[in-house]
Enzyme design. Structure first.
Site, PDB file in Angstrom:
ATOM      1  CB  SER A 243     -80.342  15.169  17.557  1.00 38.75           C
ATOM      2  OG  SER A 243     -79.037  15.237  17.028  1.00 38.75           O
TER       3      SER A 243
ATOM      4  CG  HIS B 278     -82.576  16.545  13.997  1.00 40.26           C
ATOM      5  ND1 HIS B 278     -83.283  17.486  13.284  1.00 40.26           N
ATOM      6  CD2 HIS B 278     -81.410  17.147  14.351  1.00 40.26           C
ATOM      7  CE1 HIS B 278     -82.591  18.608  13.211  1.00 40.26           C
ATOM      8  NE2 HIS B 278     -81.443  18.433  13.847  1.00 40.26           N
TER       9      HIS B 278
ATOM     10  CG  ASP C 134     -77.852  17.658  14.202  1.00 41.76           C
ATOM     11  OD1 ASP C 134     -78.483  18.638  13.787  1.00 41.76           O
ATOM     12  OD2 ASP C 134     -78.173  17.023  15.237  1.00 41.76           O
TER      13      ASP C 134
ATOM     14  CG  MET D 168     -72.505  19.619  12.333  1.00 42.03           C
ATOM     15  SD  MET D 168     -71.962  19.679  14.046  1.00 42.03           S
ATOM     16  CE  MET D 168     -73.538  19.498  14.883  1.00 42.03           C
TER      17      MET D 168
ATOM     18  CG  HIS E 220     -79.986  20.960  11.251  1.00 46.08           C
ATOM     19  ND1 HIS E 220     -79.776  21.199  12.602  1.00 46.08           N
ATOM     20  CD2 HIS E 220     -79.759  22.137  10.627  1.00 46.08           C
ATOM     21  CE1 HIS E 220     -79.430  22.451  12.779  1.00 46.08           C
ATOM     22  NE2 HIS E 220     -79.398  23.054  11.601  1.00 46.08           N
TER      23      HIS E 220
ATOM     24  CG  MET F 204     -75.884  22.973  11.206  1.00 46.61           C
ATOM     25  SD  MET F 204     -75.739  22.223  12.819  1.00 46.61           S
ATOM     26  CE  MET F 204     -76.378  20.600  12.449  1.00 46.61           C
TER      27      MET F 204
ATOM     28  CG  MET G  51     -80.482  26.757  14.653  1.00 48.11           C
ATOM     29  SD  MET G  51     -80.645  24.964  14.789  1.00 48.11           S
ATOM     30  CE  MET G  51     -79.439  24.588  16.072  1.00 48.11           C
TER      31      MET G  51
ATOM     32  CG  ASP H 295     -81.785  21.424  16.507  1.00 51.09           C
ATOM     33  OD1 ASP H 295     -81.475  20.785  17.517  1.00 51.09           O
ATOM     34  OD2 ASP H 295     -81.208  21.295  15.404  1.00 51.09           O
TER      35      ASP H 295
HETATM   36  C1  DX5 Z   1     -76.820  21.431  17.243  1.00 49.11           C
HETATM   37  C2  DX5 Z   1     -77.666  20.437  16.514  1.00 49.11           C
HETATM   38  C3  DX5 Z   1     -78.682  19.806  17.366  1.00 49.11           C
HETATM   39  C4  DX5 Z   1     -78.140  18.991  18.517  1.00 49.11           C
HETATM   40  C5  DX5 Z   1     -79.183  19.007  19.594  1.00 49.11           C
HETATM   41  O1  DX5 Z   1     -76.017  22.066  16.341  1.00 49.11           O
HETATM   42  O2  DX5 Z   1     -78.352  21.065  15.460  1.00 49.11           O
HETATM   43  O3  DX5 Z   1     -79.603  19.041  16.603  1.00 49.11           O
HETATM   44  O4  DX5 Z   1     -77.841  17.678  18.163  1.00 49.11           O
HETATM   45  O5  DX5 Z   1     -78.654  18.437  20.745  1.00 49.11           O
HETATM   46  P1  DX5 Z   1     -79.231  18.747  22.195  1.00 49.11           P
HETATM   47  O6  DX5 Z   1     -80.682  18.362  22.189  1.00 49.11           O
HETATM   48  O7  DX5 Z   1     -78.389  17.919  23.095  1.00 49.11           O
HETATM   49  O8  DX5 Z   1     -79.063  20.231  22.428  1.00 49.11           O
HETATM   50 ZN    ZN Z   2     -79.985  19.881  14.453  1.00 49.13          ZN
END
Ligand code: DX5
Ligand code: ZN
Length: 218
Positions: A10, A35, A37, A39, A68, A70, A139, A177
């Site tokens: 990620s 990956h 993320d 948000m 991903h 969010m 998750m 994840d």
């Molecule tokens: C959290 C994200 C993850 C995050 C994972 O909301 O969806 O993808 O980056 O990070 P680690 O592996 O450090 O938990």
């Molecule tokens: Zn993620």
């Protein structure tokens, strides 16, 4: 036969001052996907990055972009994420009023379709769409931040999902994840996961390339 797990580092945990070098490192490494993320500060209590950054990542990345979302109402941006080069688009079950339609729209845009489940959302919520999915993202932390602790109950959820996938003859991959590291990797794969996301475990380690290799060997 033992299939090697898919590793999706990620980028959220990367050093953004040298993002280009971090992507080159992933290109050299045994990582399978990158990956991303996204948000929005509404669906989760944090804001990360969006389209301009993903566009820049796409120019350097030689691996599929596993995105991903969010964000609330993710259906508004499906086509844009395709245009900027995403390969796999995962939306949250909790953010979609018309999930079946959203999944179809992702596929119509020639991307693989994934659905993410927050830790409290029953795995059984996916029973009626599981045959349409390319991926389910379990998750194993509450979404919003990297570096959180793996919720151990997630192992049970992975096994339950594996049974549901087999029962329905679905081809969906299980991706996990949150809080994944070299120590809990084996349990996660044994529970039935095909793919893992790893943020802090990779980017905060002394040798990220070697950590990716270790995760791959589980
Ligand atoms: C959290 C994200 C993850 C995050 C994972 O909301 O969806 O993808 O980056 O990070 P680690 O592996 O450090 O938990
Ligand atoms: Zn993620």
């Amino acid at each position: 036969m033992c299939v090697k797990p898919i590793i999706a580092p990620s980028l959220l945990s990367a050093n953004f001052n040298r993002l280009g070098e971090e992507i080159q490192m992933l290109n050299r490494s045994e990582a399978d996907w990158i990956h991303l993320d996204v948000m929005d500060g509404v669906f989760v209590p944090n804001i990360s990055f969006g389209m301009p950054v993903i566009k820049a990542v796409r120019q350097l990345a030689e691996k599929p972009l596993d995105t991903h979302l969010m964000i609330v109402q993710p259906e508004r941006y499906i086509q844009v994420f395709k245009e900027i080069g995403c390969d796999l688009l995962t939306v949250h079950w909790e953010a979609c009023t018309h999930l079946h339609r959203t999944i179809a729209q992702i596929k119509e845009n020639d991307m693989l379709a994934g659905v993410a489940l927050n830790p409290h959302t029953p795995v059984s919520s996916l029973e009626d769409v599981i045959q349409d999915l390319d991926l389910v993202l379990i998750m194993s932390v509450n979404p919003g931040f990297g570096g959180q602790k793996f919720i151990s109950r997630s192992l049970h959820r992975i096994s339950e999902l594996r049974k549901m996938i087999e029962r329905n003859n679905s081809n969906a991959l299980i991706e996990v994840d949150g809080g994944v590291n070299v120590d809990n990797m084996k349990d996660i794969i044994n529970a039935g996961a095909d793919a893992v996301v790893a943020g802090n475990a990779v980017f905060k380690s002394e040798n990220p390339e070697e950590t990716i290799q270790k995760l791959k060997q589980r």
